[in-house]
Write an enzyme that holds these catalytic residues in place. Structure first.
Site, PDB file in Angstrom:
ATOM      1  N   ARG A 194       1.533 -73.032  58.771  1.00 29.34           N
ATOM      2  CA  ARG A 194       1.357 -72.547  57.403  1.00 29.34           C
ATOM      3  C   ARG A 194       0.003 -71.865  57.224  1.00 29.34           C
ATOM      4  NH1 ARG A 194       5.192 -72.382  53.348  1.00 29.34           N
ATOM      5  NH2 ARG A 194       3.502 -72.726  51.863  1.00 29.34           N
ATOM      6  N   CYS A 195       0.048 -70.694  56.619  1.00 29.21           N
ATOM      7  CA  CYS A 195      -1.185 -69.963  56.351  1.00 29.21           C
ATOM      8  C   CYS A 195      -1.234 -69.625  54.862  1.00 29.21           C
ATOM      9  CB  CYS A 195      -1.208 -68.653  57.128  1.00 29.21           C
ATOM     10  SG  CYS A 195      -1.122 -68.911  58.891  1.00 29.21           S
ATOM     11  N   TRP A 202      -8.531 -71.511  44.946  1.00 30.28           N
ATOM     12  CA  TRP A 202      -7.612 -70.938  45.929  1.00 30.28           C
ATOM     13  C   TRP A 202      -7.901 -69.463  46.208  1.00 30.28           C
ATOM     14  CZ3 TRP A 202      -2.559 -73.862  44.047  1.00 30.28           C
ATOM     15  CH2 TRP A 202      -2.637 -75.183  44.504  1.00 30.28           C
ATOM     16  N   ASP A 226      -1.834 -74.947  34.458  1.00 26.93           N
ATOM     17  CA  ASP A 226      -1.836 -75.773  35.667  1.00 26.93           C
ATOM     18  C   ASP A 226      -3.217 -75.822  36.287  1.00 26.93           C
ATOM     19  OD1 ASP A 226       0.910 -76.286  35.602  1.00 26.93           O
ATOM     20  OD2 ASP A 226       1.368 -74.385  36.600  1.00 26.93           O
ATOM     21  N   GLU A 237      -9.517 -80.502  44.385  1.00 25.69           N
ATOM     22  CA  GLU A 237      -9.918 -79.918  45.673  1.00 25.69           C
ATOM     23  C   GLU A 237     -11.324 -79.359  45.669  1.00 25.69           C
ATOM     24  OE1 GLU A 237      -7.350 -76.983  47.246  1.00 25.69           O
ATOM     25  OE2 GLU A 237      -5.598 -78.286  47.112  1.00 25.69           O
ATOM     26  N   CYS A 256      -1.018 -81.956  40.617  1.00 26.08           N
ATOM     27  CA  CYS A 256      -0.092 -82.595  41.544  1.00 26.08           C
ATOM     28  C   CYS A 256      -0.832 -83.214  42.713  1.00 26.08           C
ATOM     29  CB  CYS A 256       0.973 -81.639  42.027  1.00 26.08           C
ATOM     30  SG  CYS A 256       0.395 -79.996  42.358  1.00 26.08           S
ATOM     31  N   HIS A 262       9.368 -83.133  46.553  1.00 29.48           N
ATOM     32  CA  HIS A 262       9.149 -82.765  47.944  1.00 29.48           C
ATOM     33  C   HIS A 262      10.340 -83.153  48.806  1.00 29.48           C
ATOM     34  CE1 HIS A 262       5.181 -83.380  46.105  1.00 29.48           C
ATOM     35  NE2 HIS A 262       4.825 -82.351  46.838  1.00 29.48           N
ATOM     36  N   CYS A 271       6.423 -82.072  40.159  1.00 32.85           N
ATOM     37  CA  CYS A 271       5.840 -80.734  40.329  1.00 32.85           C
ATOM     38  C   CYS A 271       6.950 -79.711  40.113  1.00 32.85           C
ATOM     39  CB  CYS A 271       5.228 -80.630  41.738  1.00 32.85           C
ATOM     40  SG  CYS A 271       4.166 -79.175  41.958  1.00 32.85           S
TER      41      CYS A 271
END
Ligand code: GLN
Ligand code: ZN
Length: 776
Positions: free
Chosen positions: A537-538, A583, A621, A627, A665, A716, A748
């Site tokens: 994953r990128c 992000w 959101d 993070e 989340c 998920h 989510c």
């Protein structure tokens, strides 16, 4: 003088070759030999690209994750895969991905990644995937090593020895890279609550053996990564460093003790006293500490300075670095090494791949390959004097100056708006209880109102329409019609299900950050700026390069259309400023807080436009708020202060009767709950279903003042939660939160799920809410 080296190179490939090779292998479409060949090709290519260095990293390549590689090197496999008979690589994928479509703990997963719907390893057993978590304060996720009290270790040096031989064959001088024993222990998790530190005496002999093997294979230096040293350490962990490095000091091979991402602070004296031959410091983030290190470091030590920022995509101001570095080089002479601040894993591979970026902006950027070029220039300037690289330095200066003065970067109107920010901007007019009453009157929702988090399944048709539109195969009208059809479908389904607060489904959004970045001024997008998030994953973070402004409304038309189809309240759906910031690749010419406030003002305008369009409920959101927490706890509060203030500016300009929702989340709130409460959203929806509502303990004692929607459907997983299960979860929630403040919703967004899964799951959710309402 000034030896050059690199701490790590991106492994995914300039065109994400590794990703495609892995996924093809996992799908069973290509043999293992092909995957191995691709890996060897990438390593060879990357060493070629580093051939000008005095030392190139070896062992930084990984088919999945370098922490997992280290677990295999140390023979620390989870018991559940230990007696696997097949190929070691397949076994590694089993630990990494599990055998069934499994869940993960991170944002990347919640935004669309199942790590594996069954690895092709020829066994029928189900194996739980290893837990994943973020690597320090980066967006890279590693597989958490697992420990129990009787964990033993056994060396398997084949990977490193093979790659060392390969590197030699390619013509580079290889420097093996390993994770140091103390950081390795700290990264892992004791599954039985035993004390990880007690494993150190068992771990050290394996490290000693590994170092001897590398020395025998011709390694002169080993880079031993201990980024844990930039975090707060208890005395016991500091002592572990003394014990560990005393044991590893066998005189067989030179150790370059490597720290990055931050300052040593309290650990500085400790680091300087450890018996190693060299020390690498992050001279971007810890430049202020270099003088004290120089003063303390024994006179025979190598000092490697990470002078090129390995965490961003900007060109280095070479003159400024030289102004600072030249006197240091004078002092250190042959003892000086230079490198990027950290592994280049965290930046895209090669700017040369970019064909569509604005030429001005392109001239300000440096990806991994360009960062190494910068390093060569610095080394040459140190060796031969700046005159030897005069032209290159002049070009660099011109680019830096152009960026500094560019009207693309600086927008006086935005700066003026920023200067006008006052505390009242972030304040709702009335406190929550007053607002809640007004909102209740306006919205007329039942008890235990039901809603969803925003996205509905991103079907093949949606993706197809989007890519046709991008390629110019369909026009704007056809694209709009296709998206409206999807919106209409999701509104229809939600009405049939009997949900209370509806969403438009986010069909038109490729990604919750990129979608907004594309519509804001001050953002640029690369074509190949991929950075590994985990495994194959990128992510391709948008580039925030200039003052942020919003030329026109971004979401209003879609929401207005969706609202026109129903009488139920339709939620306006936005991504918050902190998440957009966290992000993105962000500016290095102003504090993160300033960029965040700019984003906040832009989102605020959107919120107010939505309100003017009659939207009664607006969700903002903040999936990535947590993070952004700094590595050191001592710095948490100052981050939380501006992050929360940014959210408040974005959200709180509305009237009392407009209901603000936020969504997060992740599952750790305990330590930041006060800040979350300060955001003052009317409703927060969070991920809880997998923690069995335990995480609501943070919101317990009725200490969280506003409304909460604890997720009751683990999105998920393809599993469909039963009505009874949802009711049980909600009853547990009601023990912790007053029932009148509870909402019923999934964990989510549903974009990674199929409609066939979503419809029955939501039907059960609505049925559960009705039972609760009836007081049953
Ligand atoms: N509104 C977004 C969605 O539903 C939220 C995604 C997220 O929190 N990661 O997809
Ligand atoms: Zn989420």
């Amino acid at each position: 003088m000034a030896i050059t080296h690199n701490l790590g190179f991106p492994r995914i490939g300039a065109q994400r070759e590794l990703k495609f090779a892995l996924e093809s292998y996992w799908r069973g479409e290509s043999p293992r030999s092909e995957l191995l060949a691709r890996g060897a090709e990438l390593r060879a290519r990357h060493w070629q690209q580093q051939v000008g260095l005095d030392f190139a990293p070896v062992g930084d390549f990984s088919f999945y994750d370098h922490v997992l590689d280290m677990s295999f090197t140390l023979g620390n496999l989870p018991a559940r895969v230990r007696d696997f008979q097949g190929d070691a690589l397949d076994n590694m994928f089993r630990v990494a991905r599990g055998r069934s479509a499994r869940t993960t703990e991170d944002h990347a997963a919640c935004c669309g990644a199942d790590r594996g719907a069954g690895a092709h390893d020829g066994t029928d057993q189900d194996v739980a995937a290893g837990e994943m978590t973020k690597w320090f304060d980066t967006n890279y996720h590693y597989i958490v090593p697992e420990f129990v009290a009787d964990t033993t270790f056994r060396l398997d040096a084949t990977r490193l020895l093979d790659q060392l031989a390969e590197a030699r064959h390619t013509g580079v001088r290889g420097k093996p890279v390993i994770i140091g024993p103390v950081t390795y222990l700290a990264l892992g998790k004791a599954k039985d609550d035993s004390d990880k530190l007690e494993l150190l005496p068992r771990l050290l002999p394996v490290y000693t053996e590994l170092l001897a093997a590398l020395a025998d294979a011709g390694a002169q230096w080993v880079q031993i990564d201990e980024p844990l040293l930039v975090t707060e350490l208890s005395p016991a962990w500091q002592q572990a460093y003394r014990d560990a490095y005393a044991a590893l000091d066998t005189g067989k091979v030179n150790l370059l003790l490597t720290t990055y991402f931050g300052q040593l602070q309290d650990n500085l004296p400790l680091v300087c006293e450890l018996p190693v031959q060299g020390l690498h410091l992050d001279a971007v983030h810890a430049r202020d500490e270099i003088d004290s290190v120089l003063a303390r470091l024994p006179a025979d030590r190598i000092l490697s300075l990470g002078v090129i920022n390995g965490r961003n995509i900007w060109k280095t101001e070479l003159d400024a670095v030289l102004d600072w570095l030249e006197p240091v080089a004078q002092r250190l002479g042959d003892r000086l090494w230079i490198a990027p601040s950290c592994s280049l894993l965290h930046v895209p591979v090669d700017l040369a791949s970019e064909q569509a970026l604005d030429a001005d902006i392109c001239a300000w950027l440096a990806f991994a390959v360009q960062k190494l070029d910068e390093l060569y220039i610095l080394a040459t300037a140190l060796r031969l004097g700046r005159a030897a690289v005069q032209q290159t330095l002049a070009a660099n200066r011109a680019a830096i100056d152009a960026r500094r003065g560019s009207p693309k970067v600086h927008n006086p109107a935005v700066q003026a708006a920023l200067a006008r920010i006052t505390p009242t901007l972030g304040q709702r007019r009335q406190p929550y209880p007053v607002r809640a009453a007004r909102q209740a009157e306006r919205l007329r929702l039942p008890a235990f109102p039901t809603t969803t988090i925003g996205s509905f399944p991103q079907t093949g048709e949606i993706r197809q329409a989007r890519s046709q539109f991008r390629r110019g195969e369909i026009g704007a009208d056809a694209y709009r019609a296709a998206m409206q059809a999807e919106i209409a479908r999701s509104v229809r389904e939600q009405e049939a299900l009997g949900l209370d607060v509806l969403v438009h489904g986010e069909a038109e959004r490729n990604d919750m950050v990129e979608y907004f970045g594309e519509q804001l001024d001050g953002y640029a997008f690369s074509q190949y700026g991929w950075v590994q998030s985990y495994g194959s994953r990128c992510v391709k973070p948008p580039i925030l390069f200039g003052d942020i402004s919003r030329p026109r409304a971004m979401t209003v038309e879609w929401i207005r259309y969706a609202q026109s189809l129903t009488d139920k309240p339709m939620k306006g759906m936005l991504t918050g400023p902190v998440t957009i910031l966290n992000w993105s690749f962000v500016r290095d010419d102003q504090p993160r807080a300033v960029s965040c406030y700019q984003l906040a003002l832009a989102i605020r305008e959107e919120v107010l436009d939505l309100e003017r369009a009659g939207v009664r409920v607006i969700q903002i959101d903040e999936a990535a708020l947590r993070e952004g927490l700094p590595l050191r706890r001592a710095q948490w509060q100052s981050y939380l202060d501006w992050a929360v203030e940014s959210f408040r500016i974005a959200a709180n300009g509305v009237q009392d009767e407009t209901q603000i929702h936020t969504h997060m989340c992740y599952s750790e709130f305990n330590d930041i709950i006060a800040s979350i409460a300060e955001m003052d959203a009317d409703v927060i929806t969070i991920e809880t279903s997998r923690s069995d509502m335990e995480l609501l303990d943070a919101f317990d004692n009725f200490s969280y003042p506003n409304e909460i929607g604890p997720g009751v459907y683990d999105i998920h997983s393809p599993n469909i939660p039963t009505q009874a299960h949802i009711e049980t979860l909600m009853r547990k929630a009601a023990q912790r939160i007053p029932a009148e403040r509870l909402w019923v919703n999934p964990d989510c967004g549903l974009k990674t799920r199929q409609w066939a899964e979503v419809l029955p799951a939501l039907a059960n959710m609505v049925a559960a809410a009705r039972t609760l309402r009836a007081g049953a």
